[in-house]
Design a protein around this motif. Sequence first.
Motif, mmCIF file in Angstrom:
data_model
loop_
_atom_site.group_PDB
_atom_site.id
_atom_site.type_symbol
_atom_site.label_atom_id
_atom_site.label_comp_id
_atom_site.label_asym_id
_atom_site.label_seq_id
_atom_site.Cartn_x
_atom_site.Cartn_y
_atom_site.Cartn_z
ATOM 1 N N SER A 21 0.797 -1.057 0.338
ATOM 2 C CA SER A 21 0.076 -0.006 0.275
ATOM 3 C C SER A 21 0.920 0.975 0.489
ATOM 4 C CB SER A 21 -0.881 -0.137 1.247
ATOM 5 O OG SER A 21 -0.373 -0.114 2.021
ATOM 6 N N LYS A 22 1.757 1.212 0.360
ATOM 7 C CA LYS A 22 3.081 2.346 0.305
ATOM 8 C C LYS A 22 2.625 2.733 -1.097
ATOM 9 C CE LYS A 22 5.630 -1.179 0.534
ATOM 10 N NZ LYS A 22 7.407 -1.747 0.653
ATOM 11 N N ALA A 23 1.938 2.021 -2.274
ATOM 12 C CA ALA A 23 1.122 2.916 -4.002
ATOM 13 C C ALA A 23 1.121 3.545 -4.039
ATOM 14 C CB ALA A 23 2.099 1.797 -4.801
ATOM 15 N N PHE B 274 3.182 -6.656 8.281
ATOM 16 C CA PHE B 274 3.528 -5.897 8.052
ATOM 17 C C PHE B 274 5.115 -5.463 8.404
ATOM 18 C CE2 PHE B 274 4.004 -2.511 12.260
ATOM 19 C CZ PHE B 274 4.477 -1.671 11.917
ATOM 20 N N HIS B 275 5.619 -4.684 7.679
ATOM 21 C CA HIS B 275 6.521 -3.960 6.976
ATOM 22 C C HIS B 275 8.291 -3.068 7.733
ATOM 23 C CE1 HIS B 275 8.167 -7.834 4.244
ATOM 24 N NE2 HIS B 275 7.522 -6.911 3.594
ATOM 25 N N GLY B 276 8.885 -2.733 6.854
ATOM 26 C CA GLY B 276 9.834 -1.979 8.024
ATOM 27 C C GLY B 276 11.020 -1.901 8.572
ATOM 28 N N PHE C 32 9.678 -16.335 5.929
ATOM 29 C CA PHE C 32 10.371 -15.902 5.476
ATOM 30 C C PHE C 32 9.964 -15.184 4.413
ATOM 31 C CE2 PHE C 32 12.586 -20.098 6.677
ATOM 32 C CZ PHE C 32 13.230 -18.911 7.842
ATOM 33 N N GLN C 33 10.777 -13.899 4.301
ATOM 34 C CA GLN C 33 9.784 -12.735 2.644
ATOM 35 C C GLN C 33 11.340 -12.177 2.674
ATOM 36 O OE1 GLN C 33 10.447 -9.263 2.597
ATOM 37 N NE2 GLN C 33 8.924 -8.672 1.760
ATOM 38 N N PHE C 34 11.180 -12.102 1.279
ATOM 39 C CA PHE C 34 12.184 -11.079 0.895
ATOM 40 C C PHE C 34 11.940 -9.986 -0.311
ATOM 41 C CE2 PHE C 34 11.648 -14.619 -2.174
ATOM 42 C CZ PHE C 34 12.143 -14.416 -3.489
ATOM 43 N N HIS C 35 11.875 -8.939 -0.502
ATOM 44 C CA HIS C 35 11.897 -8.161 -1.820
ATOM 45 C C HIS C 35 13.229 -8.074 -2.615
ATOM 46 C CE1 HIS C 35 9.766 -5.134 -3.422
ATOM 47 N NE2 HIS C 35 10.856 -4.240 -3.392
ATOM 48 N N VAL C 36 13.434 -8.562 -4.007
ATOM 49 C CA VAL C 36 14.474 -8.406 -4.447
ATOM 50 C C VAL C 36 14.668 -6.015 -4.887
ATOM 51 C CG1 VAL C 36 15.531 -10.344 -5.325
ATOM 52 C CG2 VAL C 36 13.339 -9.601 -7.054
ATOM 53 N N GLY C 37 13.373 -5.891 -5.594
ATOM 54 C CA GLY C 37 13.665 -4.827 -5.827
ATOM 55 C C GLY C 37 12.093 -4.859 -6.705
ATOM 56 N N SER C 38 12.520 -2.955 -7.678
ATOM 57 C CA SER C 38 11.101 -2.925 -8.334
ATOM 58 C C SER C 38 11.306 -2.510 -9.302
ATOM 59 C CB SER C 38 10.532 -1.276 -7.066
ATOM 60 O OG SER C 38 9.470 -1.343 -7.450
ATOM 61 N N GLN C 39 10.037 -2.128 -10.019
ATOM 62 C CA GLN C 39 10.337 -1.700 -11.966
ATOM 63 C C GLN C 39 10.614 -2.569 -12.435
ATOM 64 O OE1 GLN C 39 8.535 -0.279 -13.903
ATOM 65 N NE2 GLN C 39 9.810 0.590 -14.507
ATOM 66 N N PRO D 268 7.184 13.067 -7.565
ATOM 67 C CA PRO D 268 8.807 13.922 -7.776
ATOM 68 C C PRO D 268 9.427 13.034 -8.239
ATOM 69 C CG PRO D 268 7.723 12.581 -5.579
ATOM 70 C CD PRO D 268 6.738 12.838 -6.380
ATOM 71 N N ARG D 269 9.068 12.417 -8.816
ATOM 72 C CA ARG D 269 9.722 10.677 -9.586
ATOM 73 C C ARG D 269 10.095 11.099 -10.432
ATOM 74 N NH1 ARG D 269 8.014 6.752 -11.550
ATOM 75 N NH2 ARG D 269 9.440 5.130 -10.573
ATOM 76 N N TYR D 270 10.585 12.302 -11.236
ATOM 77 C CA TYR D 270 12.035 12.298 -12.072
ATOM 78 C C TYR D 270 12.789 13.010 -11.683
ATOM 79 C CZ TYR D 270 14.494 14.351 -16.037
ATOM 80 O OH TYR D 270 15.337 14.104 -16.769
HETATM 81 N N1 LLP Z 1 7.133 -5.472 -0.888
HETATM 82 C C1 LLP Z 1 8.317 -4.756 -0.223
HETATM 83 C C2 LLP Z 1 9.335 -5.212 0.877
HETATM 84 C C3 LLP Z 1 8.086 -3.512 -1.084
HETATM 85 O O1 LLP Z 1 9.765 -2.714 -0.025
HETATM 86 C C4 LLP Z 1 8.078 -3.002 -1.663
HETATM 87 C C5 LLP Z 1 8.604 -1.675 -1.816
HETATM 88 C C6 LLP Z 1 7.143 -3.690 -2.428
HETATM 89 C C7 LLP Z 1 6.398 -4.986 -1.730
HETATM 90 C C8 LLP Z 1 6.387 -2.775 -3.381
HETATM 91 O O2 LLP Z 1 7.267 -3.069 -4.943
HETATM 92 P P1 LLP Z 1 6.544 -2.477 -6.346
HETATM 93 O O3 LLP Z 1 5.955 -3.975 -6.774
HETATM 94 O O4 LLP Z 1 5.068 -1.171 -6.423
HETATM 95 O O5 LLP Z 1 7.796 -2.774 -6.947
HETATM 96 N N2 LLP Z 1 9.297 5.319 -3.941
HETATM 97 C C9 LLP Z 1 9.934 3.809 -5.568
HETATM 98 C C10 LLP Z 1 9.943 3.117 -5.281
HETATM 99 C C11 LLP Z 1 10.141 2.206 -4.432
HETATM 100 C C12 LLP Z 1 9.702 0.922 -3.787
HETATM 101 C C13 LLP Z 1 10.077 0.442 -3.034
HETATM 102 N N3 LLP Z 1 9.519 -1.334 -2.013
HETATM 103 C C14 LLP Z 1 9.128 4.608 -7.226
HETATM 104 O O6 LLP Z 1 8.287 5.532 -7.137
HETATM 105 O O7 LLP Z 1 9.687 4.196 -7.910
#
Ligand code: LLP
Length: 430
Positions: A64-66, A106-108, A203-210, A328-330
């Motif tokens: 939901s941070k999106a 709940f992450h962080g 366990f949980q992992f997250h490799v990156g975004s986009q 603010p993304r650009y």
């Molecule tokens: N799970 C975790 C633990 C994460 O850290 C993130 C994103 C997601 C899921 C979701 O990833 P997504 O599916 O949205 O790629 N503000 C940056 C993106 C930061 C993403 C941080 N973590 C942007 O505007 O590109």
Amino acid sequence: MICDNLSIKEGRLNFAGCDTLDLAKEYGTPLYAMDENKVRSNCRAYTNALSKNFGDKYLALYASKALCIKEIYRIIQDENMGIDVVSSGEIYTAVAAGFDMSKAVFHGNNKTPYDIDFAIQNKVGFIVCDNADELPLIENAAKKAGVKQNILIRVTPGIDPHTHDKINTGCVDSKFGVSVYGGAAFEVTEKALTCENVALKGFQFHVGSQLFDPTPFLQAIDVMTDFMVLIKDELGFDCEILDIGGGIGVRYVEAEPQPDIEAFIDSIAKELIGCCDRKSLSLPFVCMEPGRSIVANAGITLYTVGSVKEIPDVKNYVAIDGGMADNPRYTLYNAPYTVINAAKADKSNDYTCTVVGRCCESGDVIQRDVKMPKPVPGDILAVLTTGAYNYSMASNYNALLKPPIIMINDGKAHISVRRETFEDLTACQK
Ligand code: LLP
């Protein structure tokens, strides 16, 4: 058009069945517009592909941070998904929307004691323990509340997904999680298994975004299943839940591919099922945490052009009534965006310009070298694919008011978040 909810009718840009110029007139600019049906179809792309591969042993969690607003939480709940939350504020908003918090994770990387108490009080299903210092905080808070709290451990698998540095999270060198490399992940797991008020579930992992290519997920699954074997052999713990994070990319500009969520999940499932088979592990319950790919292409932003300034032999500047405060993304990532001149959408893109915002800051740029029909003051520009990480990253820099969000459902719009007022700006001030 980069997404199927966009079309051109009589030269005017249409979005989700609405004329964008009519929307700008009715609600004013800057304006975020969201397409509810697109949010829902993105959710279903995940739930259908996950259920096809894992039967009922899966849960898709919206990150939901999106975009963290009550209406999105209600839609997500209606689509039978859970959520990933990263702060007490996100928990508060989800609770206010009536979200079933047993489906919240709940992450962080630095949850405060307050956050942990707040999560437990609100019956958050899983806390993702990020590091060794956090484990006793969770244990003590759960003891105080008289509960046994389900947790996952955030593990850094040490995979480089080759995405933008600022959104790269799975490497060994990361502020997130405990690393497989060096044994930190093993140590925290061992400790968690001795805690009385904590129930380790996986366990949980997250490799990156986009990400446009599933390879980093596949590599991480290989590392994680090796880790699961080690934990099983050494500590006798069978990982029940594996949460593989988010990160599937979206198409911001024509030059980028359109990621196929089903194909992505098929290849992830094939790898996970294959690894579990080969390594004699039982297949865990699988969670995924998509954020961007649920809401990004369900949103656009509309702006009004204020001035067109031509500096001979240098550049043409087109200034709009928003900018880095609402997107603010650009400024942060040099993120690409498609910009359309909404009233002249069928005219040739023969004018090159830099679209800038109204903040007192030269870096306040929405996009450089945009090609569009020449705009004049008063024209409406649409910036596409802004549903993720725009409103949620917006600020009040220069005391600008945050724009409203309208939600469109079958061609009908309503206000989901109202425009801020000057009173909102000073509400916290003495
Ligand atoms: N799970 C975790 C633990 C994460 O850290 C993130 C994103 C997601 C899921 C979701 O990833 P997504 O599916 O949205 O790629 N503000 C940056 C993106 C930061 C993403 C941080 N973590 C942007 O505007 O590109």
